[in-house]
Design a protein around this motif. Sequence first.
Motif, PDB file in Angstrom:
ATOM      1  N   ARG A 187      28.718  34.218  44.618  1.00 58.20           N
ATOM      2  CA  ARG A 187      28.207  35.238  43.686  1.00 58.20           C
ATOM      3  C   ARG A 187      28.004  36.570  44.404  1.00 58.20           C
ATOM      4  N   THR A 188      27.601  36.498  45.659  1.00 55.51           N
ATOM      5  CA  THR A 188      27.473  37.738  46.437  1.00 55.51           C
ATOM      6  C   THR A 188      28.831  38.415  46.563  1.00 55.51           C
ATOM      7  N   ALA A 189      29.834  37.612  46.912  1.00 53.57           N
ATOM      8  CA  ALA A 189      31.184  38.173  47.071  1.00 53.57           C
ATOM      9  C   ALA A 189      31.675  38.758  45.754  1.00 53.57           C
ATOM     10  N   TYR A 190      31.327  38.097  44.649  1.00 56.05           N
ATOM     11  CA  TYR A 190      31.744  38.619  43.348  1.00 56.05           C
ATOM     12  C   TYR A 190      31.044  39.946  43.048  1.00 56.05           C
ATOM     13  N   LEU A 191      29.762  39.984  43.348  1.00 49.90           N
ATOM     14  CA  LEU A 191      29.004  41.204  43.067  1.00 49.90           C
ATOM     15  C   LEU A 191      29.595  42.398  43.825  1.00 49.90           C
ATOM     16  N   VAL A 192      30.064  42.140  45.035  1.00 46.91           N
ATOM     17  CA  VAL A 192      30.632  43.225  45.843  1.00 46.91           C
ATOM     18  C   VAL A 192      32.071  43.526  45.436  1.00 46.91           C
ATOM     19  N   SER A 193      32.842  42.472  45.148  1.00 45.38           N
ATOM     20  CA  SER A 193      34.273  42.680  44.889  1.00 45.38           C
ATOM     21  C   SER A 193      34.608  42.858  43.409  1.00 45.38           C
ATOM     22  N   GLY A 194      33.775  42.288  42.519  1.00 42.81           N
ATOM     23  CA  GLY A 194      34.044  42.395  41.092  1.00 42.81           C
ATOM     24  C   GLY A 194      35.186  41.522  40.614  1.00 42.81           C
ATOM     25  N   ASP A 195      35.553  40.499  41.384  1.00 41.43           N
ATOM     26  CA  ASP A 195      36.695  39.645  41.032  1.00 41.43           C
ATOM     27  C   ASP A 195      36.409  38.238  41.558  1.00 41.43           C
ATOM     28  N   TRP A 196      36.408  37.255  40.642  1.00 36.70           N
ATOM     29  CA  TRP A 196      36.059  35.891  41.072  1.00 36.70           C
ATOM     30  C   TRP A 196      37.089  35.310  42.029  1.00 36.70           C
ATOM     31  N   HIS A 197      38.373  35.595  41.796  1.00 39.64           N
ATOM     32  CA  HIS A 197      39.408  35.053  42.698  1.00 39.64           C
ATOM     33  C   HIS A 197      39.270  35.654  44.096  1.00 39.64           C
ATOM     34  N   LEU A 198      39.055  36.956  44.102  1.00 41.37           N
ATOM     35  CA  LEU A 198      38.877  37.627  45.387  1.00 41.37           C
ATOM     36  C   LEU A 198      37.609  37.125  46.070  1.00 41.37           C
ATOM     37  N   ALA A 199      36.588  36.905  45.267  1.00 46.32           N
ATOM     38  CA  ALA A 199      35.328  36.390  45.813  1.00 46.32           C
ATOM     39  C   ALA A 199      35.552  35.042  46.495  1.00 46.32           C
ATOM     40  N   GLU A 200      36.350  34.200  45.873  1.00 45.05           N
ATOM     41  CA  GLU A 200      36.636  32.885  46.463  1.00 45.05           C
ATOM     42  C   GLU A 200      37.381  33.052  47.791  1.00 45.05           C
ATOM     43  N   ASP A 201      38.355  33.955  47.827  1.00 49.27           N
ATOM     44  CA  ASP A 201      39.085  34.211  49.077  1.00 49.27           C
ATOM     45  C   ASP A 201      38.126  34.661  50.176  1.00 49.27           C
ATOM     46  N   ILE A 202      37.243  35.553  49.803  1.00 51.55           N
ATOM     47  CA  ILE A 202      36.313  36.109  50.788  1.00 51.55           C
ATOM     48  C   ILE A 202      35.389  35.027  51.335  1.00 51.55           C
ATOM     49  N   VAL A 203      34.898  34.179  50.440  1.00 54.48           N
ATOM     50  CA  VAL A 203      33.983  33.116  50.881  1.00 54.48           C
ATOM     51  C   VAL A 203      34.709  32.123  51.795  1.00 54.48           C
ATOM     52  N   GLN A 204      35.931  31.781  51.433  1.00 50.99           N
ATOM     53  CA  GLN A 204      36.691  30.858  52.280  1.00 50.99           C
ATOM     54  C   GLN A 204      36.900  31.444  53.678  1.00 50.99           C
ATOM     55  N   THR A 205      37.235  32.717  53.726  1.00 50.22           N
ATOM     56  CA  THR A 205      37.421  33.381  55.018  1.00 50.22           C
ATOM     57  C   THR A 205      36.125  33.349  55.831  1.00 50.22           C
ATOM     58  N   ALA A 206      35.036  33.663  55.157  1.00 52.00           N
ATOM     59  CA  ALA A 206      33.745  33.716  55.847  1.00 52.00           C
ATOM     60  C   ALA A 206      33.348  32.338  56.372  1.00 52.00           C
ATOM     61  N   LEU A 207      33.550  31.306  55.561  1.00 53.66           N
ATOM     62  CA  LEU A 207      33.138  29.966  55.987  1.00 53.66           C
ATOM     63  C   LEU A 207      34.033  29.430  57.107  1.00 53.66           C
ATOM     64  N   THR A 208      35.307  29.797  57.082  1.00 60.44           N
ATOM     65  CA  THR A 208      36.200  29.377  58.175  1.00 60.44           C
ATOM     66  C   THR A 208      35.741  30.003  59.494  1.00 60.44           C
ATOM     67  N   LYS A 209      35.399  31.276  59.429  1.00 58.07           N
ATOM     68  CA  LYS A 209      34.892  31.932  60.644  1.00 58.07           C
ATOM     69  C   LYS A 209      33.569  31.314  61.077  1.00 58.07           C
ATOM     70  N   LEU A 210      32.755  30.993  60.101  1.00 59.14           N
ATOM     71  CA  LEU A 210      31.445  30.433  60.414  1.00 59.14           C
ATOM     72  C   LEU A 210      31.578  29.105  61.156  1.00 59.14           C
TER      73      LEU A 210
END
Lengths: 267, 170
Positions: B22-45
């Motif tokens: 939801r944070t990623a969505y709030l910043v990006s305004g796109d649920w698909h993009l938000a999912e991409d961003i979260v996946q990237t973040a969790l992989t790095k994590l």
Amino acid sequence: MINESTLRERLHSELRDADHGLAPVPADLERGKSALRRRRIGGGVAAVALGSAAAAVFATTIGATPNGTNVRVGDDQFANGGPGVSMGGNAGSGSGTPSHREGQRVPGAEDIDRKFIDRVYAATAETLDSRGERLVKEFNMQSNGSEGDLAARGITMGWQAPGDPGLGMVRVLIVAEGSDTSMRNFATLEGYQATRPMPVPGGGTAQVSRDRSGPGFVVSYVQDDGERVEVLYDPRFGNNADTPTTAAAPRIDDVLELVASDRLNLK
Amino acid sequence: MGTARDRQFTDYVTARRGQLRRTAYLVSGDWHLAEDIVQTALTKLYAVWPRVHRKGNVDAFVRRIIVNCAIDELRRPWRREHATLEGIDVETASGLSTEDRASVVAAVASLPLGQRQVVALRYFWDLSVEETAHDLGCSIGNVKSQAHAALRNLEATLSSDLLATEGIIS
């Protein structure tokens, strides 16, 4: 004025209602494990490449490209250049009047991730040159390691004022956790003061060393994820410019903000 | 099940994934993009989990990746492409539909990126000004000015009915 407390509640309730996404935790775990495996496998190859590079002390630049191929790029194109890191992409004409080519590729390293260059350039431009008047989008690239796991990667960009006959440079290097690659591997930094700590935004501490005889400096900072970011500023772009830039150096506060940027990642 | 790293990581993702998305969505305004961003973040994590977990700043680490990752994603050339129809006006961000004017999230999506980042961290994560500045790697003054501008823009964008009936305006 908007009530901040009510705004918080509305954001939470609207987003909770709108988010129908699944939570594929196993997929997240598998992606993380795969990335870590790739990183570890690549690390072994990188260590071999680093060892070879350390043994090769040449007057010219030679090193390992991300695909593990050694490339020789001729005369040093950087101020105080040295061994251990591959460098490529002639950033200037060498006449002191730089050409403004964009997006040059490193010879023999076609697989270098262009996204990395774009990301580092964008972060540097926004932080050091928000008005778009100084940073020149022409670059050289340095890398050390192999495709699987880079030990270090960075780019060097031009720095000059409009109409400036000279050309300075800003080099940004990102070093993997545990790697001893450093700006000092390819910049002698003779005549620089001993480093001194300076605070970065957010509470961390960077190490800053200044050139005793000019406006040059180098800043080094270890980010939360263990990667070290080093930024070098030199008013003369190595062998690419006979004349130093007349532009004022980047503000040190801006550089401290840049080295702490989470956008500067090795991958 | 797996190593301690795997267990801890799984527990964290299970608890936080929704909030991060939801944070990623709030910043990006796109649920698909938000999912991409979260996946990237969790992989790095996952790659740095032991150290970040030991330091106890997992949330801060992931938040920083997400809000900054959104910048990179939104600036990619293919993200900047917008199809337009010749002769037809393109709806501007300030011209929200009646329905969207009743949605705070839609109104946030119409804000400039910097203001969206501050809204996400200050009002969705409930961080202090100092914590927000730390996450964004900018000054406290910058956060304050972005937050002020965001609230002013939201007030101008949201319908007066919503502002009055929901008590959003004080």
